[in-house]
Motif scaffolding. Sequence first.
Motif, PDB file in Angstrom:
ATOM      1  N   ILE A 173       0.859  -1.180   0.000  1.00 37.20           N
ATOM      2  CA  ILE A 173       0.000   0.000   0.000  1.00 37.20           C
ATOM      3  C   ILE A 173       0.898   1.234   0.000  1.00 37.20           C
ATOM      4  CG2 ILE A 173      -1.897  -1.152   1.207  1.00 37.20           C
ATOM      5  CD1 ILE A 173      -1.042   0.310   3.747  1.00 37.20           C
ATOM      6  N   MET A 174       0.352   2.347  -0.429  1.00 37.18           N
ATOM      7  CA  MET A 174       1.072   3.614  -0.406  1.00 37.18           C
ATOM      8  C   MET A 174       0.589   4.424   0.797  1.00 37.18           C
ATOM      9  SD  MET A 174       3.097   3.380  -2.973  1.00 37.18           S
ATOM     10  CE  MET A 174       3.723   5.075  -3.058  1.00 37.18           C
ATOM     11  N   TYR A 175       1.551   4.971   1.535  1.00 37.44           N
ATOM     12  CA  TYR A 175       1.172   5.834   2.649  1.00 37.44           C
ATOM     13  C   TYR A 175       1.620   7.256   2.346  1.00 37.44           C
ATOM     14  CZ  TYR A 175      -0.167   7.439   7.204  1.00 37.44           C
ATOM     15  OH  TYR A 175      -0.804   8.118   8.215  1.00 37.44           O
ATOM     16  N   THR A 176       0.697   8.214   2.520  1.00 36.12           N
ATOM     17  CA  THR A 176       0.934   9.611   2.154  1.00 36.12           C
ATOM     18  C   THR A 176       1.062  10.481   3.400  1.00 36.12           C
ATOM     19  OG1 THR A 176      -0.331   9.312   0.109  1.00 36.12           O
ATOM     20  CG2 THR A 176       0.014  11.573   0.866  1.00 36.12           C
ATOM     21  N   ASN A 177       2.041  11.351   3.370  1.00 39.71           N
ATOM     22  CA  ASN A 177       2.200  12.335   4.438  1.00 39.71           C
ATOM     23  C   ASN A 177       1.080  13.373   4.299  1.00 39.71           C
ATOM     24  OD1 ASN A 177       2.951  14.295   6.247  1.00 39.71           O
ATOM     25  ND2 ASN A 177       4.956  14.693   5.341  1.00 39.71           N
ATOM     26  N   PRO A 178       0.173  13.454   5.306  1.00 40.79           N
ATOM     27  CA  PRO A 178      -0.937  14.409   5.183  1.00 40.79           C
ATOM     28  C   PRO A 178      -0.507  15.864   5.364  1.00 40.79           C
ATOM     29  CG  PRO A 178      -1.004  13.332   7.316  1.00 40.79           C
ATOM     30  CD  PRO A 178       0.093  12.670   6.555  1.00 40.79           C
ATOM     31  N   ASP A 179       0.720  16.071   5.842  1.00 37.28           N
ATOM     32  CA  ASP A 179       1.218  17.429   6.080  1.00 37.28           C
ATOM     33  C   ASP A 179       1.916  17.933   4.815  1.00 37.28           C
ATOM     34  OD1 ASP A 179       2.525  19.769   6.976  1.00 37.28           O
ATOM     35  OD2 ASP A 179       2.601  18.982   9.013  1.00 37.28           O
ATOM     36  N   SER A 180       1.420  19.010   4.248  1.00 36.41           N
ATOM     37  CA  SER A 180       1.985  19.540   2.995  1.00 36.41           C
ATOM     38  C   SER A 180       3.096  20.562   3.239  1.00 36.41           C
ATOM     39  CB  SER A 180       0.878  20.185   2.157  1.00 36.41           C
ATOM     40  OG  SER A 180       0.248  21.237   2.893  1.00 36.41           O
ATOM     41  N   HIS A 181       3.493  20.756   4.526  1.00 34.30           N
ATOM     42  CA  HIS A 181       4.473  21.802   4.829  1.00 34.30           C
ATOM     43  C   HIS A 181       5.775  21.279   5.448  1.00 34.30           C
ATOM     44  CE1 HIS A 181       1.480  24.840   3.890  1.00 34.30           C
ATOM     45  NE2 HIS A 181       0.631  24.230   4.703  1.00 34.30           N
ATOM     46  N   ARG A 182       5.776  20.071   5.967  1.00 37.65           N
ATOM     47  CA  ARG A 182       7.003  19.596   6.615  1.00 37.65           C
ATOM     48  C   ARG A 182       7.179  18.098   6.465  1.00 37.65           C
ATOM     49  NH1 ARG A 182       6.420  17.696  12.097  1.00 37.65           N
ATOM     50  NH2 ARG A 182       4.220  17.705  12.770  1.00 37.65           N
ATOM     51  N   VAL A 183       8.433  17.687   6.587  1.00 36.96           N
ATOM     52  CA  VAL A 183       8.772  16.265   6.552  1.00 36.96           C
ATOM     53  C   VAL A 183       8.246  15.609   7.822  1.00 36.96           C
ATOM     54  CG1 VAL A 183      10.661  14.598   6.519  1.00 36.96           C
ATOM     55  CG2 VAL A 183      10.821  16.697   5.152  1.00 36.96           C
ATOM     56  N   ARG A 184       7.647  14.437   7.681  1.00 42.83           N
ATOM     57  CA  ARG A 184       7.102  13.726   8.830  1.00 42.83           C
ATOM     58  C   ARG A 184       7.740  12.344   8.926  1.00 42.83           C
ATOM     59  NH1 ARG A 184       2.024  15.072  10.567  1.00 42.83           N
ATOM     60  NH2 ARG A 184       2.484  13.570  12.223  1.00 42.83           N
ATOM     61  N   ARG A 185       7.890  11.896  10.166  1.00 44.15           N
ATOM     62  CA  ARG A 185       8.414  10.564  10.440  1.00 44.15           C
ATOM     63  C   ARG A 185       7.306   9.748  11.088  1.00 44.15           C
ATOM     64  NH1 ARG A 185      13.682   8.518  11.346  1.00 44.15           N
ATOM     65  NH2 ARG A 185      13.749   6.721  12.735  1.00 44.15           N
ATOM     66  N   PHE A 186       7.064   8.540  10.551  1.00 40.45           N
ATOM     67  CA  PHE A 186       5.993   7.688  11.042  1.00 40.45           C
ATOM     68  C   PHE A 186       6.567   6.331  11.455  1.00 40.45           C
ATOM     69  CE2 PHE A 186       4.204  10.527   7.836  1.00 40.45           C
ATOM     70  CZ  PHE A 186       3.177  11.124   8.547  1.00 40.45           C
ATOM     71  N   ASN A 187       6.094   5.826  12.592  1.00 41.61           N
ATOM     72  CA  ASN A 187       6.479   4.496  13.071  1.00 41.61           C
ATOM     73  C   ASN A 187       5.300   3.552  12.875  1.00 41.61           C
ATOM     74  OD1 ASN A 187       9.068   5.362  14.101  1.00 41.61           O
ATOM     75  ND2 ASN A 187       7.945   6.349  15.763  1.00 41.61           N
ATOM     76  N   LEU A 188       5.555   2.409  12.258  1.00 45.63           N
ATOM     77  CA  LEU A 188       4.517   1.450  11.914  1.00 45.63           C
ATOM     78  C   LEU A 188       4.657   0.202  12.788  1.00 45.63           C
ATOM     79  CD1 LEU A 188       4.811   1.654   8.013  1.00 45.63           C
ATOM     80  CD2 LEU A 188       3.588   3.199   9.566  1.00 45.63           C
ATOM     81  N   SER A 189       3.532  -0.272  13.318  1.00 48.68           N
ATOM     82  CA  SER A 189       3.537  -1.487  14.135  1.00 48.68           C
ATOM     83  C   SER A 189       2.183  -2.170  14.005  1.00 48.68           C
ATOM     84  CB  SER A 189       3.832  -1.157  15.607  1.00 48.68           C
ATOM     85  OG  SER A 189       2.840  -0.296  16.137  1.00 48.68           O
ATOM     86  N   THR A 190       2.077  -3.373  14.575  1.00 51.10           N
ATOM     87  CA  THR A 190       0.840  -4.142  14.487  1.00 51.10           C
ATOM     88  C   THR A 190       0.556  -4.806  15.821  1.00 51.10           C
ATOM     89  OG1 THR A 190      -0.298  -5.983  13.372  1.00 51.10           O
ATOM     90  CG2 THR A 190       2.081  -6.162  13.617  1.00 51.10           C
ATOM     91  N   ASN A 191      -0.702  -5.139  16.059  1.00 52.59           N
ATOM     92  CA  ASN A 191      -1.060  -5.855  17.281  1.00 52.59           C
ATOM     93  C   ASN A 191      -0.899  -7.359  17.135  1.00 52.59           C
ATOM     94  OD1 ASN A 191      -3.247  -6.120  15.478  1.00 52.59           O
ATOM     95  ND2 ASN A 191      -4.697  -6.424  17.151  1.00 52.59           N
ATOM     96  N   LYS A 192      -0.617  -7.848  15.911  1.00 49.23           N
ATOM     97  CA  LYS A 192      -0.446  -9.284  15.684  1.00 49.23           C
ATOM     98  C   LYS A 192       0.792  -9.533  14.829  1.00 49.23           C
ATOM     99  CE  LYS A 192      -5.264 -10.522  16.359  1.00 49.23           C
ATOM    100  NZ  LYS A 192      -6.505 -11.104  15.787  1.00 49.23           N
ATOM    101  N   PRO A 193       1.985  -9.402  15.429  1.00 47.66           N
ATOM    102  CA  PRO A 193       3.214  -9.584  14.652  1.00 47.66           C
ATOM    103  C   PRO A 193       3.412 -11.006  14.135  1.00 47.66           C
ATOM    104  CG  PRO A 193       3.687  -9.340  17.003  1.00 47.66           C
ATOM    105  CD  PRO A 193       2.247  -9.015  16.826  1.00 47.66           C
ATOM    106  N   TRP A 194       2.754 -11.986  14.751  1.00 45.48           N
ATOM    107  CA  TRP A 194       2.857 -13.360  14.252  1.00 45.48           C
ATOM    108  C   TRP A 194       2.095 -13.548  12.943  1.00 45.48           C
ATOM    109  CZ3 TRP A 194      -1.796 -15.863  13.724  1.00 45.48           C
ATOM    110  CH2 TRP A 194      -2.873 -15.341  14.434  1.00 45.48           C
ATOM    111  N   LEU A 195       1.164 -12.646  12.659  1.00 40.39           N
ATOM    112  CA  LEU A 195       0.340 -12.753  11.456  1.00 40.39           C
ATOM    113  C   LEU A 195       0.732 -11.734  10.390  1.00 40.39           C
ATOM    114  CD1 LEU A 195      -2.235 -13.987  10.113  1.00 40.39           C
ATOM    115  CD2 LEU A 195      -3.566 -12.264  11.350  1.00 40.39           C
ATOM    116  N   LEU A 196       1.166 -10.552  10.813  1.00 37.91           N
ATOM    117  CA  LEU A 196       1.456  -9.460   9.890  1.00 37.91           C
ATOM    118  C   LEU A 196       2.836  -8.877  10.172  1.00 37.91           C
ATOM    119  CD1 LEU A 196       0.713  -7.250   7.795  1.00 37.91           C
ATOM    120  CD2 LEU A 196      -0.458  -6.025   9.642  1.00 37.91           C
TER     121      LEU A 196
END
Length: 252
Positions: free
Chosen positions: A173-196
């Motif tokens: 999937i593509m993830y888009t920075n909703p902020d049009s004025h600054r660089v953003r840093r995002f941390n991605l995690s899941t509640n089921k690491p054994w599955l995803l």
Amino acid sequence: YGTGSGAAVGTRNGQNLCELHIKYKCGSAPQMAQFHVWLYGDAAMAQPLETWQVLVHALRRVDMRAVIGQVSSTSLAIAGGTVDRQVACYSSHPAELQPDPQTLSLAAGGISALGLIFRPSEPGQELVRVHLVDTATKQLVHAFIVSAEALLPHISRTFEVGLQADGVTQKQIMYTNPDSHRVRRFNLSTNKPWLLSIEPATLEISPGGSKPVVLIFTGRDAAAGGVQQALMFVNDEHDSNEECIEFVIDVV
């Protein structure tokens, strides 16, 4: 039949079983009390069956609440005793609630701060025990019970995924920075690491830009014919949730 100050015992008969209810009025923490319960096979109490010793340890209760995928923290004031101690801090649910620090110095007659960090992965309420144990004598110095409530986040998007049992499916999937004025840093995690599995775990995206996220679904621990749910949390630099994406996985 029960004995002991403040103890009351009652029974309720069902079709195939008998439920025993014990009520006891606890004192203030950290008081301890004990009483006995005798079980008889007849109403005249002439046929003894079992004798139970019940120990009651009154614990200080702490309430915590957090949204799944986010962190909630609080601080407790811990009183020192008559001597200096070093205690190790333990949680009955270390995957979700952690004492901070893991080792704490308690000065005699002083007050020390103990942090609790709650990061739930599933909705619901748990009673988590936190014990502080003297590292030298192994004596239990303090005990708390934490009523930890985990709430579901707002789900912004839902995707359906087909997955073979014992198989692997990869999506992007593509993830888009909703902020049009600054660089953003995002941390991605899941509640089921054994599955995803999520790659990468961190995104740094230019203003208004987009980057791909690879999602790997693994069915080795999923039963065929069932439906699983996995959540992907997108958190900002301060670990606050920006978005929660749901994946409904049909295992065939």
